[in-house]
Design a protein around this motif. Sequence first.
Motif, PDB file in Angstrom:
ATOM      1  N   GLY A 252      21.913  23.813  37.108  1.00 52.60           N
ATOM      2  CA  GLY A 252      20.875  24.714  37.431  1.00 52.60           C
ATOM      3  C   GLY A 252      19.612  23.843  37.652  1.00 52.60           C
ATOM      4  O   GLY A 252      19.506  22.952  38.231  1.00 52.60           O
ATOM      5  N   LEU A 253      18.261  24.557  37.547  1.00 54.48           N
ATOM      6  CA  LEU A 253      17.099  24.236  37.893  1.00 54.48           C
ATOM      7  C   LEU A 253      16.114  24.254  36.683  1.00 54.48           C
ATOM      8  O   LEU A 253      16.206  25.236  35.765  1.00 54.48           O
ATOM      9  CB  LEU A 253      16.664  25.126  38.951  1.00 54.48           C
ATOM     10  CG  LEU A 253      17.423  25.170  40.291  1.00 54.48           C
ATOM     11  CD1 LEU A 253      16.870  26.274  41.242  1.00 54.48           C
ATOM     12  CD2 LEU A 253      17.244  23.912  41.136  1.00 54.48           C
ATOM     13  N   ARG A 254      15.396  23.416  36.645  1.00 57.91           N
ATOM     14  CA  ARG A 254      14.373  23.151  35.673  1.00 57.91           C
ATOM     15  C   ARG A 254      12.975  23.240  36.103  1.00 57.91           C
ATOM     16  O   ARG A 254      12.827  22.400  36.920  1.00 57.91           O
ATOM     17  CB  ARG A 254      14.681  21.947  34.583  1.00 57.91           C
ATOM     18  CG  ARG A 254      13.499  21.730  33.736  1.00 57.91           C
ATOM     19  CD  ARG A 254      13.505  22.423  32.663  1.00 57.91           C
ATOM     20  NE  ARG A 254      12.480  22.223  31.572  1.00 57.91           N
ATOM     21  CZ  ARG A 254      12.115  22.813  30.486  1.00 57.91           C
ATOM     22  NH1 ARG A 254      13.012  24.113  30.215  1.00 57.91           N
ATOM     23  NH2 ARG A 254      11.172  22.695  29.912  1.00 57.91           N
ATOM     24  N   PHE A 255      12.024  24.055  35.575  1.00 57.50           N
ATOM     25  CA  PHE A 255      10.570  24.014  35.839  1.00 57.50           C
ATOM     26  C   PHE A 255       9.874  24.038  34.634  1.00 57.50           C
ATOM     27  O   PHE A 255       9.922  24.723  33.645  1.00 57.50           O
ATOM     28  CB  PHE A 255      10.311  25.296  36.879  1.00 57.50           C
ATOM     29  CG  PHE A 255      10.758  25.326  37.921  1.00 57.50           C
ATOM     30  CD1 PHE A 255      10.167  25.003  39.113  1.00 57.50           C
ATOM     31  CD2 PHE A 255      12.256  25.526  38.185  1.00 57.50           C
ATOM     32  CE1 PHE A 255      10.774  24.934  40.250  1.00 57.50           C
ATOM     33  CE2 PHE A 255      12.753  25.671  39.550  1.00 57.50           C
ATOM     34  CZ  PHE A 255      11.931  25.033  40.572  1.00 57.50           C
ATOM     35  N   THR A 256       9.039  23.196  34.358  1.00 58.93           N
ATOM     36  CA  THR A 256       7.976  23.316  33.375  1.00 58.93           C
ATOM     37  C   THR A 256       6.838  24.636  33.782  1.00 58.93           C
ATOM     38  O   THR A 256       7.147  25.195  34.604  1.00 58.93           O
ATOM     39  CB  THR A 256       7.350  22.019  32.948  1.00 58.93           C
ATOM     40  OG1 THR A 256       6.268  21.978  31.980  1.00 58.93           O
ATOM     41  CG2 THR A 256       6.231  21.632  34.172  1.00 58.93           C
ATOM     42  N   HIS A 257       5.960  24.791  32.649  1.00 60.25           N
ATOM     43  CA  HIS A 257       5.117  25.778  33.016  1.00 60.25           C
ATOM     44  C   HIS A 257       4.155  25.489  33.968  1.00 60.25           C
ATOM     45  O   HIS A 257       3.798  24.548  34.558  1.00 60.25           O
ATOM     46  CB  HIS A 257       4.413  26.316  31.646  1.00 60.25           C
ATOM     47  CG  HIS A 257       3.265  25.269  31.207  1.00 60.25           C
ATOM     48  ND1 HIS A 257       2.455  25.698  30.479  1.00 60.25           N
ATOM     49  CD2 HIS A 257       2.842  24.002  31.590  1.00 60.25           C
ATOM     50  CE1 HIS A 257       1.554  24.658  29.953  1.00 60.25           C
ATOM     51  NE2 HIS A 257       1.890  23.691  30.980  1.00 60.25           N
ATOM     52  N   ASN A 258       3.544  26.652  34.675  1.00 60.06           N
ATOM     53  CA  ASN A 258       2.334  26.788  35.326  1.00 60.06           C
ATOM     54  C   ASN A 258       2.649  25.716  36.760  1.00 60.06           C
ATOM     55  O   ASN A 258       1.940  25.097  36.943  1.00 60.06           O
ATOM     56  CB  ASN A 258       1.397  26.215  34.804  1.00 60.06           C
ATOM     57  CG  ASN A 258       0.782  27.150  33.671  1.00 60.06           C
ATOM     58  OD1 ASN A 258       1.428  28.323  33.560  1.00 60.06           O
ATOM     59  ND2 ASN A 258       0.035  26.735  32.959  1.00 60.06           N
ATOM     60  N   VAL A 259       3.887  26.039  37.411  1.00 64.01           N
ATOM     61  CA  VAL A 259       4.144  25.245  38.608  1.00 64.01           C
ATOM     62  C   VAL A 259       4.865  26.205  39.626  1.00 64.01           C
ATOM     63  O   VAL A 259       5.477  27.024  39.114  1.00 64.01           O
ATOM     64  CB  VAL A 259       4.954  23.992  38.352  1.00 64.01           C
ATOM     65  CG1 VAL A 259       6.294  24.482  37.954  1.00 64.01           C
ATOM     66  CG2 VAL A 259       5.094  22.974  39.521  1.00 64.01           C
ATOM     67  N   GLU A 260       4.870  25.521  40.905  1.00 65.02           N
ATOM     68  CA  GLU A 260       5.278  26.600  41.955  1.00 65.02           C
ATOM     69  C   GLU A 260       6.194  25.580  42.935  1.00 65.02           C
ATOM     70  O   GLU A 260       5.696  24.395  43.201  1.00 65.02           O
ATOM     71  CB  GLU A 260       4.302  27.289  42.823  1.00 65.02           C
ATOM     72  CG  GLU A 260       4.939  28.067  43.795  1.00 65.02           C
ATOM     73  CD  GLU A 260       3.974  28.549  44.983  1.00 65.02           C
ATOM     74  OE1 GLU A 260       4.389  29.328  45.913  1.00 65.02           O
ATOM     75  OE2 GLU A 260       2.600  28.240  44.787  1.00 65.02           O
ATOM     76  N   ALA A 261       7.507  25.858  43.465  1.00 64.15           N
ATOM     77  CA  ALA A 261       8.197  25.006  44.136  1.00 64.15           C
ATOM     78  C   ALA A 261       9.164  26.142  44.981  1.00 64.15           C
ATOM     79  O   ALA A 261       9.455  27.032  44.490  1.00 64.15           O
ATOM     80  CB  ALA A 261       8.764  23.831  43.774  1.00 64.15           C
ATOM     81  N   ILE A 262       9.342  25.547  46.108  1.00 66.74           N
ATOM     82  CA  ILE A 262      10.582  26.133  47.209  1.00 66.74           C
ATOM     83  C   ILE A 262      11.587  25.098  47.145  1.00 66.74           C
ATOM     84  O   ILE A 262      11.462  24.192  47.624  1.00 66.74           O
ATOM     85  CB  ILE A 262       9.781  26.254  48.430  1.00 66.74           C
ATOM     86  CG1 ILE A 262       8.635  27.364  48.348  1.00 66.74           C
ATOM     87  CG2 ILE A 262      10.812  26.852  49.405  1.00 66.74           C
ATOM     88  CD1 ILE A 262       7.625  27.451  49.494  1.00 66.74           C
TER      89      ILE A 262
END
Length: 227
Positions: A209-219
């Motif tokens: 899957g995908l992992r994102f920390t807080h307060n970030v945007e990505a396409i």
Amino acid sequence: MKKILVFAGVAAVGAVLLGAQFDRDRVIPGGGIFVQGWTGKIDAGSVRQGRTLNDAKFAQEGNALHVTTGPATTFWNPANTASGDYTVKATFLEPKFMELNSHPHSYGIVIGGNNMGTDQMSYVYCVAYGDGNALVRGFGPAVFTLLGTSPNAAVHKAAGVGQPVTQEIGWSVKGGRAECSINGSVVAGYDKAQLVSPGKLQSTDGVYGLRFTHNVEAIVTGFAMTK
């Protein structure tokens, strides 16, 4: 008295610096998961702030996934599983570096997911930051770190705050070894014995899957698993 005042001043400066390094989780308007089959789980630290999964946004835009956090979140589709030898990769475009935070935050790929969505879930992730750093960490279910946040020449750097930066991130599991690559270069590699052990992964087989920390945007584009 002077010593006490000096100590108090140092403590105050330290508190200011600490505050500058701590961004509270944002609440993303219109949040939620809008891609069929996908789900997610936010980190315990975000739960303690009162955040929920719907405070991040996960949406489909054509062939891309547009993700904005909010709380630090791991996203996955339970149908996306890999076993044996495989490669999982995707390209991440951070359209405006550090737009949602006061310091760089990360995004990347998850593999080896088991017991996902429960208090016992385990997985490992490799992520990049738009300032040129990489990190490899996981949950087993407690947090474990394999590669601390470290500069790496392979990781692209944004030209400045508000500027775009792109990273291709992938995991390759082959012949008893798992390697993370960023922009075509291996940034970290581990024998399975280093990954599959008490307090780490149950297996390198499992959900990806995908992992994102807080307060970030990505396409995210090109997210796929190949054998």
